[in-house]
Scaffold this motif. Sequence first.
Motif, PDB file in Angstrom:
ATOM      1  N   TRP A   1      34.475  38.374  54.216  1.00 37.40           N
ATOM      2  CA  TRP A   1      34.499  39.111  52.955  1.00 37.40           C
ATOM      3  C   TRP A   1      35.790  38.835  52.192  1.00 37.40           C
ATOM      4  CZ3 TRP A   1      30.730  42.137  50.760  1.00 37.40           C
ATOM      5  CH2 TRP A   1      29.640  42.496  51.564  1.00 37.40           C
ATOM      6  N   ALA A   2      35.644  38.737  50.868  1.00 38.49           N
ATOM      7  CA  ALA A   2      36.806  38.620  49.987  1.00 38.49           C
ATOM      8  C   ALA A   2      36.530  39.418  48.717  1.00 38.49           C
ATOM      9  CB  ALA A   2      37.097  37.164  49.649  1.00 38.49           C
ATOM     10  N   MET A   3      37.604  39.897  48.104  1.00 36.62           N
ATOM     11  CA  MET A   3      37.493  40.698  46.886  1.00 36.62           C
ATOM     12  C   MET A   3      38.401  40.103  45.815  1.00 36.62           C
ATOM     13  SD  MET A   3      38.349  44.773  46.359  1.00 36.62           S
ATOM     14  CE  MET A   3      40.072  44.579  46.837  1.00 36.62           C
ATOM     15  N   ARG A   4      37.935  40.143  44.571  1.00 39.62           N
ATOM     16  CA  ARG A   4      38.782  39.768  43.438  1.00 39.62           C
ATOM     17  C   ARG A   4      38.699  40.887  42.404  1.00 39.62           C
ATOM     18  NH1 ARG A   4      41.177  34.897  41.897  1.00 39.62           N
ATOM     19  NH2 ARG A   4      41.946  34.900  39.741  1.00 39.62           N
ATOM     20  N   VAL A   5      39.847  41.402  42.031  1.00 44.01           N
ATOM     21  CA  VAL A   5      39.947  42.482  41.055  1.00 44.01           C
ATOM     22  C   VAL A   5      40.665  41.954  39.819  1.00 44.01           C
ATOM     23  CG1 VAL A   5      40.795  44.813  40.615  1.00 44.01           C
ATOM     24  CG2 VAL A   5      40.044  44.177  42.913  1.00 44.01           C
ATOM     25  N   SER A   6      40.095  42.175  38.653  1.00 49.28           N
ATOM     26  CA  SER A   6      40.679  41.710  37.394  1.00 49.28           C
ATOM     27  C   SER A   6      40.697  42.847  36.394  1.00 49.28           C
ATOM     28  CB  SER A   6      39.864  40.547  36.806  1.00 49.28           C
ATOM     29  OG  SER A   6      39.550  39.577  37.773  1.00 49.28           O
ATOM     30  N   THR A   7      41.727  42.884  35.569  1.00 45.50           N
ATOM     31  CA  THR A   7      41.816  43.938  34.565  1.00 45.50           C
ATOM     32  C   THR A   7      42.490  43.427  33.304  1.00 45.50           C
ATOM     33  OG1 THR A   7      42.524  46.226  34.172  1.00 45.50           O
ATOM     34  CG2 THR A   7      44.036  44.805  35.393  1.00 45.50           C
ATOM     35  N   LEU A   8      42.148  44.053  32.199  1.00 47.49           N
ATOM     36  CA  LEU A   8      42.726  43.724  30.894  1.00 47.49           C
ATOM     37  C   LEU A   8      43.017  45.015  30.153  1.00 47.49           C
ATOM     38  CD1 LEU A   8      43.302  41.511  28.642  1.00 47.49           C
ATOM     39  CD2 LEU A   8      41.004  42.025  27.816  1.00 47.49           C
ATOM     40  N   ARG A   9      44.217  45.124  29.568  1.00 50.03           N
ATOM     41  CA  ARG A   9      44.597  46.252  28.727  1.00 50.03           C
ATOM     42  C   ARG A   9      45.220  45.699  27.452  1.00 50.03           C
ATOM     43  NH1 ARG A   9      41.908  48.295  31.978  1.00 50.03           N
ATOM     44  NH2 ARG A   9      42.218  50.218  33.188  1.00 50.03           N
TER      45      ARG A   9
ATOM     46  N   ASN B   1      42.464  49.999  20.963  1.00 43.84           N
ATOM     47  CA  ASN B   1      42.723  50.056  22.398  1.00 43.84           C
ATOM     48  C   ASN B   1      41.535  49.420  23.101  1.00 43.84           C
ATOM     49  OD1 ASN B   1      45.242  51.810  22.865  1.00 43.84           O
ATOM     50  ND2 ASN B   1      44.044  53.039  21.426  1.00 43.84           N
ATOM     51  N   GLU B   2      41.828  48.473  23.970  1.00 43.61           N
ATOM     52  CA  GLU B   2      40.777  47.736  24.679  1.00 43.61           C
ATOM     53  C   GLU B   2      41.058  47.785  26.172  1.00 43.61           C
ATOM     54  OE1 GLU B   2      37.438  46.028  24.712  1.00 43.61           O
ATOM     55  OE2 GLU B   2      38.294  44.962  22.977  1.00 43.61           O
ATOM     56  N   HIS B   3      40.086  48.246  26.945  1.00 49.20           N
ATOM     57  CA  HIS B   3      40.170  48.255  28.403  1.00 49.20           C
ATOM     58  C   HIS B   3      38.968  47.515  28.964  1.00 49.20           C
ATOM     59  CE1 HIS B   3      42.575  52.331  28.417  1.00 49.20           C
ATOM     60  NE2 HIS B   3      43.187  51.375  27.743  1.00 49.20           N
ATOM     61  N   ALA B   4      39.205  46.659  29.926  1.00 50.12           N
ATOM     62  CA  ALA B   4      38.086  45.991  30.597  1.00 50.12           C
ATOM     63  C   ALA B   4      38.468  45.723  32.048  1.00 50.12           C
ATOM     64  CB  ALA B   4      37.724  44.690  29.889  1.00 50.12           C
ATOM     65  N   GLU B   5      37.492  45.810  32.917  1.00 50.37           N
ATOM     66  CA  GLU B   5      37.709  45.614  34.349  1.00 50.37           C
ATOM     67  C   GLU B   5      36.562  44.796  34.938  1.00 50.37           C
ATOM     68  OE1 GLU B   5      39.450  49.045  32.641  1.00 50.37           O
ATOM     69  OE2 GLU B   5      37.311  48.889  33.153  1.00 50.37           O
ATOM     70  N   ARG B   6      36.905  44.095  36.020  1.00 52.34           N
ATOM     71  CA  ARG B   6      35.878  43.372  36.770  1.00 52.34           C
ATOM     72  C   ARG B   6      36.264  43.391  38.249  1.00 52.34           C
ATOM     73  NH1 ARG B   6      36.674  38.510  35.030  1.00 52.34           N
ATOM     74  NH2 ARG B   6      35.408  38.697  33.159  1.00 52.34           N
ATOM     75  N   VAL B   7      35.336  43.762  39.093  1.00 57.66           N
ATOM     76  CA  VAL B   7      35.543  43.733  40.545  1.00 57.66           C
ATOM     77  C   VAL B   7      34.432  42.888  41.153  1.00 57.66           C
ATOM     78  CG1 VAL B   7      35.749  45.062  42.662  1.00 57.66           C
ATOM     79  CG2 VAL B   7      36.591  46.028  40.509  1.00 57.66           C
ATOM     80  N   GLN B   8      34.818  41.920  41.977  1.00 59.54           N
ATOM     81  CA  GLN B   8      33.845  41.042  42.624  1.00 59.54           C
ATOM     82  C   GLN B   8      34.069  41.040  44.134  1.00 59.54           C
ATOM     83  OE1 GLN B   8      33.070  37.192  40.220  1.00 59.54           O
ATOM     84  NE2 GLN B   8      35.175  37.749  39.680  1.00 59.54           N
ATOM     85  N   PHE B   9      32.970  40.966  44.877  1.00 57.15           N
ATOM     86  CA  PHE B   9      33.013  40.840  46.325  1.00 57.15           C
ATOM     87  C   PHE B   9      32.218  39.605  46.730  1.00 57.15           C
ATOM     88  CE2 PHE B   9      33.793  45.342  45.712  1.00 57.15           C
ATOM     89  CZ  PHE B   9      34.819  45.597  46.620  1.00 57.15           C
ATOM     90  N   LEU B  10      32.827  38.782  47.557  1.00 56.70           N
ATOM     91  CA  LEU B  10      32.150  37.626  48.130  1.00 56.70           C
ATOM     92  C   LEU B  10      31.867  37.893  49.607  1.00 56.70           C
ATOM     93  CD1 LEU B  10      31.226  34.605  48.124  1.00 56.70           C
ATOM     94  CD2 LEU B  10      33.602  34.040  48.753  1.00 56.70           C
ATOM     95  N   TYR B  11      30.622  37.692  49.992  1.00 54.92           N
ATOM     96  CA  TYR B  11      30.218  37.790  51.394  1.00 54.92           C
ATOM     97  C   TYR B  11      29.712  36.417  51.823  1.00 54.92           C
ATOM     98  CZ  TYR B  11      27.523  39.079  55.555  1.00 54.92           C
ATOM     99  OH  TYR B  11      27.012  39.150  56.835  1.00 54.92           O
ATOM    100  N   LYS B  12      30.405  35.799  52.796  1.00 59.30           N
ATOM    101  CA  LYS B  12      30.044  34.454  53.230  1.00 59.30           C
ATOM    102  C   LYS B  12      30.062  34.410  54.758  1.00 59.30           C
ATOM    103  CE  LYS B  12      31.057  29.602  52.249  1.00 59.30           C
ATOM    104  NZ  LYS B  12      31.969  28.654  51.536  1.00 59.30           N
ATOM    105  N   PRO B  13      28.964  34.860  55.383  1.00 58.96           N
ATOM    106  CA  PRO B  13      28.925  34.912  56.855  1.00 58.96           C
ATOM    107  C   PRO B  13      28.731  33.542  57.502  1.00 58.96           C
ATOM    108  CG  PRO B  13      26.817  35.588  55.972  1.00 58.96           C
ATOM    109  CD  PRO B  13      27.731  35.377  54.785  1.00 58.96           C
ATOM    110  N   SER B  14      28.281  32.554  56.708  1.00 64.09           N
ATOM    111  CA  SER B  14      28.027  31.225  57.259  1.00 64.09           C
ATOM    112  C   SER B  14      28.113  30.205  56.139  1.00 64.09           C
ATOM    113  CB  SER B  14      26.633  31.163  57.912  1.00 64.09           C
ATOM    114  OG  SER B  14      25.621  31.277  56.923  1.00 64.09           O
TER     115      SER B  14
END
Length: 731
Positions: free
Chosen positions: A201-209, A231-244
């Motif tokens: 598992w891996a996670m990537r978190v991104s944000t913009l203000r 005022n601008e807010h944006a977020e992105r959260v991603q999860f990668l699951y790579k068991p094989s």
Amino acid sequence: MIKLSKMHKRLLALSAVLPIGSAMAQTDAAATQPQLETVTVTAQRRAENIKDVPVSVTLLKDEKLDVLLSGGQDIRFLAGKVPSLNVESSNGRTFPRFYIRGYGNTDFSTFASQPVSLIYDDVVQENGILKGFPVFDVAGVEVLRGPQGTLFGRNTPAGVVKFDSAKPNLDKVEGYYSASLATHKTSSVEAAANIPLSSEWAMRVSTLRQHRDDFVDNTYTKQNDSLEGYNEHAERVQFLYKPSTTFNALFNVHSRTTDGSARLFRANIIKKGTNDLVDDYDFTKINTNGLNMQNLRTNGANVRLTWDLGAVKLFSITGYEGVDNYYSRGDIDGGTPTGPGFIPFQVQTGGGLSGLKQYTQEFRVESKNAGPLNWQTGVYYFKESGDGFSDNFDSTTQLQTSHLASHQNNEAYAAFGSVSYDVSSDFTVRGGVRYTHDQKDFRTVSAVNVVQVGATSVDESKNKANWDLSGTYKLNQDVSAYARVATGFRAPSIAAASSSVPITVADAETITSYEAGIKADLFNRRARASLSVFDFEVKNQQLTVVGGNSNVTKLINAAKSKGRGLEGEIEGFITPDFKASLSGSYNFTKIEDPNLYVAKCAQCTITDPIGANGLVSINGNPLPQAAKWIFNATARYNWPLANGNLFVLTDWSYRSKVNFFLYEAKEFTGKALTEGGLRAGYNWDGGKYEVAGFVRNITDKQQVIGAIDFNNLTGFVNEPRQFGVQFRGGF
């Protein structure tokens, strides 16, 4: 005395004839010369070298994107920055409208459709509100010109603008952070972190203000610094699951919240009989008695599953996009009863979406053959349900004078396939086909002080098969040529009624496009270049009539429109420390329908023929917002130092004049626009850290870039000059 062997004597004799030492020096020098990295795009839904793709495509990434976005710009930063692409909006930072090769749609109604499709992480963003999602932490932006109707879902007859966010990986903790501060206390903070959570598992978190202070004074209300902030807010959260190595899953959740000023409309800002700004124009002042506000909240999620089954790969892409709330209100007459100038009546409008839900599902299978034949095929499903509304207000009393609410369901499904065959090691043929069924159900939900003309509901459906065929020939290992013919389709569009115009329906439009080009790596890959030519014809093109003598919007079809032109790009290293690029496009467009007439503006100088009924013939006119010429140039010089690098970078863009509306008028023809930027700074620790100063719109070019025509010479203008500083770091 040294004795030489016979072999040594022969080598010396040969060196006297052939400049072996010189050749070896040149080889060594060539090896130390910097080379352009290989550009990989997914224009054909597979990762391929851009040189092998039979499509006119541009990729923006890395420093080019960072420079263009450094001052907190929204998605309109793309306007004129690549060949044949224009972006504009009468709603400010929301609801952008895209045009490729002059082909687009000026419709600003709630459920407007566009022939340019915007795709973010393989999920189409169909409604215009969704197309404005901020650009941050992206791996690249691809602009695909011409019909892309066989491999990409929904309406893509003009082309695709494709965004791919940076993805999580299992390798290591890494990321970046960036902060800038600019004129009018404009700030932009962006950050991303990739975090491996385990071996699978891996996670990537991104944000913009982003923020900008209000800085335009309302001279009518005497409120200082009351407009043009956001005022601008944006977020992105991603999860990668790579068991094989044979399966992975990517989960993406994202959201956006923005509020601030809507577009500022300025009454009688254009000199009568010209397209010049009036003499007393001042960007920092406006005289308006209308309320001005804008707020938007969106959210979305998608899941991308990939199975590697050996001979084939299977993909499942599930997407959801939603608009929780959107409202924009502005003073469209642009002034007050006392001016500036003559204003026939006082009106302001508000409108938006009280809710929208979009669901998409795609299943796709692609082959992995080592042989000459490869293919991909799949099915696609799209469903949208939305509630929109529009309100009118009396600007003198702020009382609401009317309300109209509408609901639309849109459901579509498609089956598609594409095949490529290597006829030889140098020649590849590709072909694709897509069958689409599209259905819209539209109805008026409520009407207050609006006596609706005609039906209160409309159902439309259309089936269409599209296809494309292309060939790519490698002239040598560095140069390839291609030719392509493709068709495209845009489903019928529906516009809400008003007190004087019924619900209007624009029938489906189709395009046939011909294109040929050449792509090359030059000078041992120290440079690359491309050139494409194209010709297209759109039948039954959907056009939007706005304004005239009243505040209405309706849809019409033109019998046909035509376009032709060319696009060229070249970039490379002039010296190891000096890199430059130049790109440009020529687009000629023409509406062909001698029976098509539209209402004219209230107070402008028409240059088209006017019929006996007072309507204006638009036969022979270019398409609106279609710039005939676009040019871009960049240059970057680097001074290596002991512990880092000093650099200076400049970028310039030019687009020729455009028509704002279907008819031609002296006042509503946008002037040619030239904008430049400059960035200078220092980076160190292998480019890990950077500090820079920048200026955007360096010449402080100010002009009208859009208008409202039904009342007076109301217009809106481009962004003023901006100075700023930025710090960026990586880890």
